[in-house]
Design a protein around this motif. Structure first.
Motif, PDB file in Angstrom:
ATOM      1  N   SER A 171       4.267 -14.259  13.709  1.00  0.00           N
ATOM      2  CA  SER A 171       5.284 -12.879  13.612  1.00  0.00           C
ATOM      3  C   SER A 171       4.906 -12.099  12.615  1.00  0.00           C
ATOM      4  N   LEU A 172       4.673 -10.506  12.763  1.00  0.00           N
ATOM      5  CA  LEU A 172       4.789 -10.616  11.502  1.00  0.00           C
ATOM      6  C   LEU A 172       5.240  -9.143  11.311  1.00  0.00           C
ATOM      7  N   SER A 173       6.080  -8.857  10.495  1.00  0.00           N
ATOM      8  CA  SER A 173       6.664  -7.180  10.809  1.00  0.00           C
ATOM      9  C   SER A 173       6.206  -6.016   9.956  1.00  0.00           C
ATOM     10  N   ARG A 174       5.967  -4.831  10.441  1.00  0.00           N
ATOM     11  CA  ARG A 174       5.054  -3.592  10.183  1.00  0.00           C
ATOM     12  C   ARG A 174       6.270  -3.304   8.899  1.00  0.00           C
ATOM     13  N   ASP A 175       5.094  -2.972   7.638  1.00  0.00           N
ATOM     14  CA  ASP A 175       5.350  -2.291   5.818  1.00  0.00           C
ATOM     15  C   ASP A 175       5.212  -0.977   6.482  1.00  0.00           C
ATOM     16  N   LEU A 176       4.651  -0.439   7.066  1.00  0.00           N
ATOM     17  CA  LEU A 176       4.524   1.122   6.804  1.00  0.00           C
ATOM     18  C   LEU A 176       3.977   2.073   8.435  1.00  0.00           C
ATOM     19  N   PHE A 177       4.567   2.849   8.435  1.00  0.00           N
ATOM     20  CA  PHE A 177       3.922   4.191   9.598  1.00  0.00           C
ATOM     21  C   PHE A 177       3.684   5.058   8.458  1.00  0.00           C
ATOM     22  N   ILE A 197       1.312  -0.735  -1.957  1.00  0.00           N
ATOM     23  CA  ILE A 197       2.181  -1.598  -1.016  1.00  0.00           C
ATOM     24  C   ILE A 197       1.497  -2.961  -1.041  1.00  0.00           C
ATOM     25  N   ALA A 198       0.033  -2.755  -0.582  1.00  0.00           N
ATOM     26  CA  ALA A 198      -0.935  -3.774  -1.078  1.00  0.00           C
ATOM     27  C   ALA A 198      -0.999  -4.575  -2.054  1.00  0.00           C
ATOM     28  N   ARG A 199      -1.443  -3.737  -3.078  1.00  0.00           N
ATOM     29  CA  ARG A 199      -1.960  -3.517  -4.593  1.00  0.00           C
ATOM     30  C   ARG A 199      -0.062  -4.778  -5.231  1.00  0.00           C
ATOM     31  N   ARG A 200       0.454  -3.845  -4.781  1.00  0.00           N
ATOM     32  CA  ARG A 200       1.795  -4.880  -4.810  1.00  0.00           C
ATOM     33  C   ARG A 200       2.080  -6.072  -5.236  1.00  0.00           C
ATOM     34  N   PRO A 248       9.250  -8.710   0.442  1.00  0.00           N
ATOM     35  CA  PRO A 248      10.814  -8.598  -0.046  1.00  0.00           C
ATOM     36  C   PRO A 248      11.692  -7.248   0.753  1.00  0.00           C
ATOM     37  N   ALA A 249      10.847  -6.457   0.944  1.00  0.00           N
ATOM     38  CA  ALA A 249      11.427  -5.269   2.008  1.00  0.00           C
ATOM     39  C   ALA A 249      12.066  -5.374   3.242  1.00  0.00           C
ATOM     40  N   HIS A 250      11.797  -6.644   3.772  1.00  0.00           N
ATOM     41  CA  HIS A 250      12.666  -6.919   5.196  1.00  0.00           C
ATOM     42  C   HIS A 250      13.928  -8.248   4.911  1.00  0.00           C
ATOM     43  N   GLY A 251      13.191  -8.793   4.206  1.00  0.00           N
ATOM     44  CA  GLY A 251      14.495 -10.184   3.589  1.00  0.00           C
ATOM     45  C   GLY A 251      14.457 -10.533   2.213  1.00  0.00           C
TER      46      GLY A 251
END
Length: 257
Positions: A171-177, A197-200, A248-251
């Motif tokens: 599974s994955l979670s979406r980072d950005l719409f 986000i990808a670079r960070r 980190p944004a999700h948990g």
């Protein structure tokens, strides 16, 4: 040992250079999913023509769902079922208070409409992905079918990814719409935020929709990724890269919360 000031300045400069080179050497990866496909053949063709491993999330009740899924499969693209969930409605939608056998029947019917699907993400679904009982039905069924799951994260109350993680479902979670705001300048700005986000964080999972503005931005910007040090990879390799861990944004500490 104390260095004279010029040597100390040189050491600092070399340290900064080493840090910059090390950071630049870290792989930076992007995955892209386009949702809501199967309604407009012209826009579907533009998505298929994008120059890389875009994943196509196809609505089962769209009039061209089956033909698009077959075309995408022949083109070597990842096909995903874009599964309607409440507040979405319709013949395939998962709705509150339905018995689990109805959910599973609707999933089966939707998969027949989208052949070659290797995974699923939710279409809308803010009510259902926050429903722990429903997600405890969905995730084992996807695992039984050897399908992956992408949480579109249409609500901050989602428990979908956490349930997938609990049973080690791929599974994955979406980072950005990309296109909450579909104005061309807003989509372009969102795309750049995704690259940040990808670079960070080392990777980003973007979801967009087949708006004319979104497709125009992607057609312009995606060919530039390699020159910017961004590796565009398909959804399954991104699942392997992240290893079912929350960003980190999700948990916290890799666990979804």
């Amino acid at each position: 040992m104390r260095f004279p000031m010029p040597w100390r300045a040189l050491c600092v400069a070399l340290g900064l250079l080493f840090a910059a080179v090390t950071q630049a050497a870290q792989p930076v990866r992007l995955s892209l999913i386009i949702d809501d496909l199967g309604h407009d053949p012209e826009r579907d063709r533009r998505v298929l023509a994008l120059p890389g491993p875009v994943a196509l999330a196809i609505l089962p009740d769209a009039p061209h769902a089956t033909s698009l899924a077959r075309d995408a499969h022949r083109a070597g693209r990842t096909v995903m079922l874009h599964m309607p969930m409440a507040p979405a409605d319709g013949a395939f939608a998962w709705l509150p208070n339905q018995p689990p056998f109805v959910w599973l029947e609707r999933l089966e019917a939707a998969l027949r409409e989208v052949p070659h699907a290797s995974g699923l993400n939710n279409h809308m679904g803010s009510r259902m992905t926050a429903d722990d009982a429903a997600m405890q039905v969905l995730m084992p069924e996807l695992q039984r079918r050897h399908l992956f799951f992408v949480d579109s994260r249409t609500t901050p109350k989602t428990v979908a990814a956490a349930n997938a993680q609990r049973i080690a479902l791929a599974s994955l979670s979406r980072d950005l719409f990309l296109d909450h705001d579909s104005r061309p300048e807003a989509v372009a700005a969102a795309f750049q935020r995704g690259l940040d986000i990808a670079r960070r964080e080392g990777s980003v999972v973007m979801i967009g929709h087949p708006h004319a503005s979104t497709l125009a931005v992607l057609e312009r910007e995606l060919p530039k990724l390699a020159a910017q040090g961004i590796d565009w990879i398909d959804v399954p390799p991104m699942i392997a890269l992240r290893g079912n861990q929350a960003m980190p944004a999700h948990g916290r500490n890799g666990q979804y919360q």
